[in-house]
Scaffold this motif. Sequence first.
Motif, PDB file in Angstrom:
ATOM      1  N   SER A 173       0.815  -1.563   0.415  1.00  0.00           N
ATOM      2  CA  SER A 173      -0.389   0.195  -0.458  1.00  0.00           C
ATOM      3  C   SER A 173       0.738   1.434   0.117  1.00  0.00           C
ATOM      4  N   GLU A 174       2.248   1.167   0.093  1.00  0.00           N
ATOM      5  CA  GLU A 174       2.908   2.380  -0.174  1.00  0.00           C
ATOM      6  C   GLU A 174       3.983   2.359  -1.384  1.00  0.00           C
ATOM      7  N   GLN A 175       3.283   2.237  -2.660  1.00  0.00           N
ATOM      8  CA  GLN A 175       3.530   2.473  -3.388  1.00  0.00           C
ATOM      9  C   GLN A 175       3.847   4.081  -4.072  1.00  0.00           C
ATOM     10  N   PRO A 176       4.940   4.166  -4.957  1.00  0.00           N
ATOM     11  CA  PRO A 176       5.697   5.410  -4.806  1.00  0.00           C
ATOM     12  C   PRO A 176       3.903   6.353  -6.153  1.00  0.00           C
ATOM     13  N   LEU A 177       4.263   7.447  -5.386  1.00  0.00           N
ATOM     14  CA  LEU A 177       3.422   8.872  -6.134  1.00  0.00           C
ATOM     15  C   LEU A 177       3.543   8.427  -7.903  1.00  0.00           C
ATOM     16  N   ILE A 178       5.156   8.608  -8.036  1.00  0.00           N
ATOM     17  CA  ILE A 178       5.717   8.707  -9.350  1.00  0.00           C
ATOM     18  C   ILE A 178       6.066   7.318  -9.990  1.00  0.00           C
ATOM     19  N   PRO A 179       7.424   6.857 -10.914  1.00  0.00           N
ATOM     20  CA  PRO A 179       7.744   6.272 -11.446  1.00  0.00           C
ATOM     21  C   PRO A 179       8.827   7.250 -10.934  1.00  0.00           C
ATOM     22  N   GLN A 180      10.152   6.751 -10.458  1.00  0.00           N
ATOM     23  CA  GLN A 180      11.748   7.703 -10.683  1.00  0.00           C
ATOM     24  C   GLN A 180      11.434   7.859 -12.005  1.00  0.00           C
ATOM     25  N   PRO A 181      11.694   9.220 -12.538  1.00  0.00           N
ATOM     26  CA  PRO A 181      11.792   9.470 -13.810  1.00  0.00           C
ATOM     27  C   PRO A 181      13.586   9.897 -14.648  1.00  0.00           C
ATOM     28  N   PRO A 182      14.061   9.019 -15.415  1.00  0.00           N
ATOM     29  CA  PRO A 182      15.456   9.306 -15.986  1.00  0.00           C
ATOM     30  C   PRO A 182      15.919  10.771 -15.546  1.00  0.00           C
ATOM     31  N   ALA A 183      17.115  11.018 -14.848  1.00  0.00           N
ATOM     32  CA  ALA A 183      18.134  11.852 -14.312  1.00  0.00           C
ATOM     33  C   ALA A 183      18.301  12.661 -15.064  1.00  0.00           C
ATOM     34  N   THR A 184      17.750  13.596 -15.767  1.00  0.00           N
ATOM     35  CA  THR A 184      17.398  14.878 -16.945  1.00  0.00           C
ATOM     36  C   THR A 184      16.760  15.786 -16.615  1.00  0.00           C
ATOM     37  N   VAL A 185      17.477  17.149 -15.991  1.00  0.00           N
ATOM     38  CA  VAL A 185      16.725  18.431 -15.616  1.00  0.00           C
ATOM     39  C   VAL A 185      15.161  18.478 -16.093  1.00  0.00           C
ATOM     40  N   THR A 186      14.849  17.852 -17.363  1.00  0.00           N
ATOM     41  CA  THR A 186      13.848  17.767 -17.660  1.00  0.00           C
ATOM     42  C   THR A 186      13.366  16.789 -16.545  1.00  0.00           C
ATOM     43  N   ALA A 187      12.927  15.893 -16.562  1.00  0.00           N
ATOM     44  CA  ALA A 187      11.974  15.274 -16.020  1.00  0.00           C
ATOM     45  C   ALA A 187      12.650  14.940 -14.835  1.00  0.00           C
ATOM     46  N   LEU A 188      13.501  16.174 -14.644  1.00  0.00           N
ATOM     47  CA  LEU A 188      13.842  16.119 -12.606  1.00  0.00           C
ATOM     48  C   LEU A 188      13.269  17.095 -12.073  1.00  0.00           C
ATOM     49  N   ARG A 189      12.497  18.179 -13.278  1.00  0.00           N
ATOM     50  CA  ARG A 189      11.867  19.155 -12.607  1.00  0.00           C
ATOM     51  C   ARG A 189      10.757  19.229 -12.923  1.00  0.00           C
ATOM     52  N   GLN A 190       9.906  18.205 -13.701  1.00  0.00           N
ATOM     53  CA  GLN A 190       8.380  17.915 -13.295  1.00  0.00           C
ATOM     54  C   GLN A 190       8.567  16.869 -13.072  1.00  0.00           C
ATOM     55  N   ALA A 191       9.633  16.013 -12.709  1.00  0.00           N
ATOM     56  CA  ALA A 191       8.640  15.382 -11.016  1.00  0.00           C
ATOM     57  C   ALA A 191       8.948  16.063  -9.903  1.00  0.00           C
TER      58      ALA A 191
ATOM     59  N   PRO B 258      30.098  19.103 -12.667  1.00  0.00           N
ATOM     60  CA  PRO B 258      28.969  20.175 -11.871  1.00  0.00           C
ATOM     61  C   PRO B 258      27.560  20.150 -11.978  1.00  0.00           C
ATOM     62  N   LEU B 259      27.375  19.361 -13.201  1.00  0.00           N
ATOM     63  CA  LEU B 259      25.906  19.194 -13.953  1.00  0.00           C
ATOM     64  C   LEU B 259      25.817  17.966 -13.500  1.00  0.00           C
ATOM     65  N   ARG B 260      26.083  16.659 -13.535  1.00  0.00           N
ATOM     66  CA  ARG B 260      25.996  15.537 -13.438  1.00  0.00           C
ATOM     67  C   ARG B 260      25.852  15.607 -11.470  1.00  0.00           C
ATOM     68  N   ARG B 261      26.937  16.098 -10.734  1.00  0.00           N
ATOM     69  CA  ARG B 261      26.489  16.235  -9.374  1.00  0.00           C
ATOM     70  C   ARG B 261      25.394  16.470  -9.221  1.00  0.00           C
ATOM     71  N   PHE B 262      24.880  18.042  -9.813  1.00  0.00           N
ATOM     72  CA  PHE B 262      23.383  17.986  -9.487  1.00  0.00           C
ATOM     73  C   PHE B 262      22.175  17.293 -10.014  1.00  0.00           C
ATOM     74  N   SER B 263      22.416  16.539 -11.131  1.00  0.00           N
ATOM     75  CA  SER B 263      21.334  15.208 -11.639  1.00  0.00           C
ATOM     76  C   SER B 263      21.376  14.463 -10.625  1.00  0.00           C
ATOM     77  N   GLY B 264      22.497  14.120  -9.775  1.00  0.00           N
ATOM     78  CA  GLY B 264      22.385  12.696  -8.901  1.00  0.00           C
ATOM     79  C   GLY B 264      22.136  13.062  -7.995  1.00  0.00           C
ATOM     80  N   GLN B 265      21.898  14.387  -7.339  1.00  0.00           N
ATOM     81  CA  GLN B 265      21.921  14.895  -5.920  1.00  0.00           C
ATOM     82  C   GLN B 265      20.095  14.791  -5.787  1.00  0.00           C
ATOM     83  N   TRP B 266      19.248  15.510  -7.133  1.00  0.00           N
ATOM     84  CA  TRP B 266      18.346  15.833  -7.490  1.00  0.00           C
ATOM     85  C   TRP B 266      17.468  14.590  -7.985  1.00  0.00           C
ATOM     86  N   ALA B 267      18.132  13.530  -8.444  1.00  0.00           N
ATOM     87  CA  ALA B 267      17.284  11.761  -8.547  1.00  0.00           C
ATOM     88  C   ALA B 267      17.286  11.461  -7.971  1.00  0.00           C
TER      89      ALA B 267
END
Length: 118
Positions: free
Chosen positions: A6-24, A55-64
């Motif tokens: 009963s504890e399913q995620p609200l959304i699927p895990q998005p790809p670690a792209t800026v656009t997908a992470l922003r939408q998530a 720096p962009l890779r670290r950013f994407s990884g941290q936000w993922a």
Amino acid sequence: MSLGGSEQPLIPQPPATVTALRQAIMQVAPAALPAFTRELDQAADEARLGSDLGPLRRFSGQWAIYVHIQRQPHLAARFRELEDRAQHGDADQARAAATELGRILDEAQAALSEGTSS
């Protein structure tokens, strides 16, 4: 921290792209969007100045990782509780909370690395 049926995620895990992470983030933690944008700008500036994508890779990884946690309501609530205990608890409480926070972050990183972030 494993999820029950009963504890399913609200959304699927998005790809670690800026656009997908922003939408998530807009879906699971809209209040974090200003921090996301500010940190993206900083990472882009650092990448441009250093001619390095690190720096962009670290950013994407941290936000993922952030999205991985926030899309799971029980895990997100536990994470916030532990952050509060680490900041406001006594030394033993803070140490125990920091240890558990580290474990949650390590598990999130491992799930993302394996591609099995359910």
